[in-house]
Design a protein around this motif. Sequence first.
Motif, short mmCIF file in Angstrom:
data_model
loop_
_atom_site.label_atom_id
_atom_site.label_comp_id
_atom_site.label_asym_id
_atom_site.label_seq_id
_atom_site.Cartn_x
_atom_site.Cartn_y
_atom_site.Cartn_z
N TYR A 161 7.58 5.19 32.70
CA TYR A 161 8.35 5.62 33.87
C TYR A 161 9.82 5.83 33.53
O TYR A 161 10.41 5.11 32.72
N ARG A 168 7.26 10.01 35.94
CA ARG A 168 6.28 9.43 35.01
C ARG A 168 5.84 10.51 34.01
O ARG A 168 5.67 11.66 34.38
N ARG A 212 9.66 0.35 36.34
CA ARG A 212 8.50 -0.50 36.03
C ARG A 212 8.61 -1.14 34.64
O ARG A 212 7.63 -1.27 33.91
N ALA A 258 7.43 -1.08 43.70
CA ALA A 258 7.26 -1.05 42.24
C ALA A 258 6.95 -2.43 41.68
O ALA A 258 6.06 -2.59 40.84
N LEU A 259 7.65 -3.44 42.16
CA LEU A 259 7.44 -4.79 41.65
C LEU A 259 6.07 -5.34 42.06
O LEU A 259 5.40 -6.03 41.29
N LYS A 304 8.58 -3.77 31.95
CA LYS A 304 7.96 -5.08 31.80
C LYS A 304 8.51 -5.86 30.60
O LYS A 304 8.66 -7.07 30.66
N GLU A 321 3.44 -3.51 42.59
CA GLU A 321 2.49 -2.76 41.76
C GLU A 321 2.37 -3.40 40.37
O GLU A 321 1.28 -3.48 39.80
N MET A 322 3.50 -3.87 39.83
CA MET A 322 3.49 -4.52 38.53
C MET A 322 2.80 -5.89 38.58
O MET A 322 2.16 -6.31 37.62
N ALA A 341 9.82 2.27 29.33
CA ALA A 341 10.65 2.53 30.51
C ALA A 341 12.03 3.03 30.10
O ALA A 341 12.60 2.56 29.11
N ASN A 378 13.96 -1.80 37.90
CA ASN A 378 12.69 -2.15 38.55
C ASN A 378 11.89 -0.91 38.93
O ASN A 378 10.65 -0.90 38.81
#
Length: 333
Positions: A290, A332, A182, A20-21, A184, A23-24, A254, A179
């Motif tokens: 997410y 999601r 996702r 996941a991290l 941010k 991907e971010m 999120a 995390n």
Amino acid sequence: MLYVEILGNLPEMAQGEVRALLEMASPEFRIIERDYLFLALKGDKKAFPLLNRLGLAHEYGELLFSAKSLEELYSKAENVKWKNYIRGTFKVDRETMVNCSHLVENVEKKLGAIISKRGFKVNLSSPETLIRVYCGKKLWVGIRERFFKAKPFNERKADQRPFYKPIALPPRVARAMVNLARAKKEVLDPFMGTGGILIEAGLMGLKVYGVDLRRDMVEGAKRNLEHYGVKNYVLKQGDATKLRELFPDKTFEAVATDPPYGSSATLGGRKREELYKKALSSIYDVLDGYLSIAFPAQFNAEIVAEKIGFEVLEKYYQRVHSSLDRYFYVMRT
């Protein structure tokens, strides 16, 4: 190339957190190989700020190379431009994993000797650069960037907080859930309890939103957030099944939450499955992104969530004790 050494208690969830991290950080970053608890990653230093958020990991760093034998390791080490990686003194440190397939008792000395010949000074007590050799099916050589000490996480366990209730997620797991969502910039926990998930999110620099049905929990979570230096928060007393009423003009990127598993007294007088269904629908109404959520294994979360409109992406099993098995889900909208 990068590497992460994940924890062994929830390895699949730990791998999902890393994924996941990455991907971010960049759509090009990904996990390319796993060797027991060692993950080899496609990525570069742009991922460091996000990897610093890891919960279910021992450490991460820059991966220099892998080898299928000691002879190949030493040969590759001779060709590394160590001046590009070593700052000041150094030490070679070995990690022998349970699947180690090589005789590595002397690898630290031999690799250290190769590097020393280039003019670098060894410091076994307090090196400025730590070179890590992992032995699994393969041999992996990297430079540690960060080690995640246990003490800070232990200081945030439920019984260490000013407002204490015994039922709470371990801080590392709470952090991983944020995390996996996702997050941010912000995260919502509609079942915040004593605020464990919000503490971890706040310490990552996120704005945190929390909801709980009980006034004492709202006041207690506020005390806990303030205790750990989290200032950017919005807490509300309210019903997790009526989030749109609580946030009429807000959509969240999120949501990370751990709904209660207990008796009707702790569930606001409602049956557990009824609460879960209504809460999922309520979360869907305020979420554009997410959801990371935990449910007891007996609840068929996938069917319920998909009927509401969620896409279920990931699912991680955990046996907590004899009367509780649960899954952590990533969904999601």
